[in-house]
Design an enzyme around this catalytic site. Structure first.
Site, short mmCIF file in Angstrom:
data_model
loop_
_atom_site.label_atom_id
_atom_site.label_comp_id
_atom_site.label_asym_id
_atom_site.label_seq_id
_atom_site.Cartn_x
_atom_site.Cartn_y
_atom_site.Cartn_z
N LYS A 77 65.11 33.57 65.24
CA LYS A 77 65.46 32.77 64.07
C LYS A 77 66.98 32.68 63.98
O LYS A 77 67.69 33.64 64.28
CB LYS A 77 64.87 33.43 62.82
CG LYS A 77 65.07 32.67 61.52
CD LYS A 77 64.41 33.43 60.38
CE LYS A 77 64.47 32.70 59.06
NZ LYS A 77 63.77 33.44 57.98
N SER A 155 60.71 30.84 55.55
CA SER A 155 61.82 30.10 56.13
C SER A 155 61.86 30.17 57.66
O SER A 155 62.62 29.45 58.29
CB SER A 155 63.15 30.62 55.57
OG SER A 155 63.33 32.01 55.87
N SER A 179 58.76 34.97 54.35
CA SER A 179 59.22 34.05 55.39
C SER A 179 58.74 34.33 56.80
O SER A 179 58.94 33.52 57.70
CB SER A 179 60.75 33.99 55.39
OG SER A 179 61.22 33.36 54.23
#
Length: 453
Positions: A77, A155, A179
């Site tokens: 990420k 996210s 997330s």
């Protein structure tokens, strides 16, 4: 060259010499570059991947493998520092920042286990949304929805999409309000959120330090256990499969089923029946602390918003604010209204609620409920209506943020299909620092939860 997707299956091929790590890296990079959805990755680390893969290949050929993960691909990420690469946190305002001088601690740990970092995955800007929408780098398509563009969840949107699309066997995300678990559930993969502090957060761009945690997105619980071991510097996992007859779960009757889609409830309950039939003990009871989490937020504001505002207040006061997603700006600015006394009241109440909730779990019980109350909604209506965006975002985060506030660890496992044939997640959780117990139980329960046993 190979359609194997799990870490475990790839490791068999790599360690036996049937699959060369350098060839696997090239295949992985080629697959990413040729994939139709260009918004899953925000950048590839090709030179690094080639270097790491060649080193793994040489080690394994010489009989000096670093362990089960040696030579296997991993994606990160875009919150994790990778030496020589810019960490943008999903925002164009950080795109001109200097490249990271060093790897984040967990990146270095998996590199030490021999893993090959292939690139950075897309995300909600500054990790401040559970939907995965990003107006700057694009919103990844949910691979579970073949026809309609539906949210991947956030996210850690790109991390989940990369695994679900078969581009990489493992991606690492962060989880402040859901997330990791949310995108895992919406895309039909496994997502493990560790207890806050289980891994070092050095070199990880923050959202809210009192809530931030991280974890792997992958295809199986076994793969999550392997990744967990690697991030702790172990050459092999030490977690054992639990005995089904020793496991007890409790299904909360508060909040988590409110306004849930009927298909989600039916799919979850079918998984619970499979567990009961296999000898797992199941009971149900209210959890008043779950409601109080939201009552506290209504009274004092959200902990995540207070800390996000403290982090970004100077950025929002300057010209950079105009370059940030207006929905992210609106949520962060809510933190302006949270006073110091509000913040202290939240922390004090949080400590009390953690203890009260743990006391209601008797004899090492695990919590189990749907990861989300709905399946992945279409993207277009959310982009057209800010009010709808905020409403759906709040509902998407609702079930998982309880675990962050109460400092739980959790694993989301696919348990079947809901409306439109889309994935439904089964969230198994345990109190903080009981990660090994949780992963042991999840390993034993996974096939039953999936309906494969």
């Amino acid at each position: 060259m190979t359609n194997q997707k799990t870490l475990a299956s790839l490791a068999v091929l790599v360690q036996s010499g049937q699959l060369d790590p350098a060839a696997l890296a090239m295949e992985t990079l080629s697959r990413i570059e040729s994939h139709a959805d260009r918004s899953i990755f925000v950048g590839l680390t090709r030179e690094r991947a080639e270097r790491e893969a060649k080193a793994a290949s040489a080690r394994i050929k010489a009989g000096r493998s670093l362990g089960l993960l040696d030579g296997l691909p991993v994606a990160w990420k875009d919150l994790f520092d990778l030496a020589g690469s810019v960490t943008t946190a999903g925002s164009v305002v950080l795109a001109d920042s200097p490249p990271a001088a060093a790897d984040a601690t967990v990146v270095a740990a998996l590199a030490g286990a021999g893993m090959v970092s292939v690139g950075r995955t897309n995300m909600s800007e500054f990790a401040f949304s559970g939907l995965g929408v990003n107006p700057h780098y694009g919103t990844p398509r949910n691979p579970a929805s073949a026809d309609e563009h539906r949210i991947p969840g956030g996210s850690s949107s790109g991390s989940a999409a990369a695994v679900a699309a078969g581009l990489v066997p493992l991606a690492i995300g962060t989880d402040t309000g859901g997330s990791v678990r949310i995108p895992a559930a919406l895309t039909g993969i496994v997502g493990y959120k560790a207890t806050r502090g289980r891994y070092a957060m050095k070199g990880v761009f923050p959202l809210a330090g009192s809530l931030d945690s991280l974890g792997p997105l992958c295809h199986t619980v076994e793969d999550a256990i392997w990744a967990d071991a690697g991030m702790h510097g172990l050459t092999a996992p030490v977690i054992r499969r639990a005995e089904l007859g020793d496991l007890s779960i409790i299904v909360p009757e508060t909040v988590v089923f409110d306004d849930a889609e009927p298909e989600v409830v039916r799919t979850f309950e079918a998984a619970v029946r499979r567990l009961e039939a296999a000898g797992v003990k199941v009971r149900r009871q209210p959890f008043p602390s779950f409601s109080e989490v939201f009552e506290l937020t209504a009274r004092h504001g959200a902990l995540v918003t207070a800390e996000a505002h403290a982090l970004h207040r100077e950025r929002l006061a300057g010209p950079e604010a105009a370059r940030i997603d207006h929905r992210v700006v609106a949520r962060i600015r809510l933190g302006e209204k949270i006073t110091v006394s509000d913040y202290i009241a939240l922390l004090e109440a949080r400590d009390r609620l953690i203890h009260e909730t743990v006391e209601r779990l008797k004899g090492g019980e695990f919590l189990a409920h749907p990861t989300l109350p709905h399946v992945a909604p279409p993207v277009a209506p959310l982009l057209a209506d800010d009010d709808l965006f905020f409403k759906v975002n709040a509902k998407t985060l609702r079930n998982t943020l309880i675990g962050n506030f109460l400092d739980f660890c959790g694993v989301s496992i696919p348990c079947g299909e809901g409306a439109a044939g889309l994935p439904v997640g089964f969230l198994l959780s345990a109190p903080h620092h009981q990660d090994d117990r949780l992963l042991s139980a999840a390993l034993a329960l996974e096939a039953l939860i999936r309906g494969e046993a």
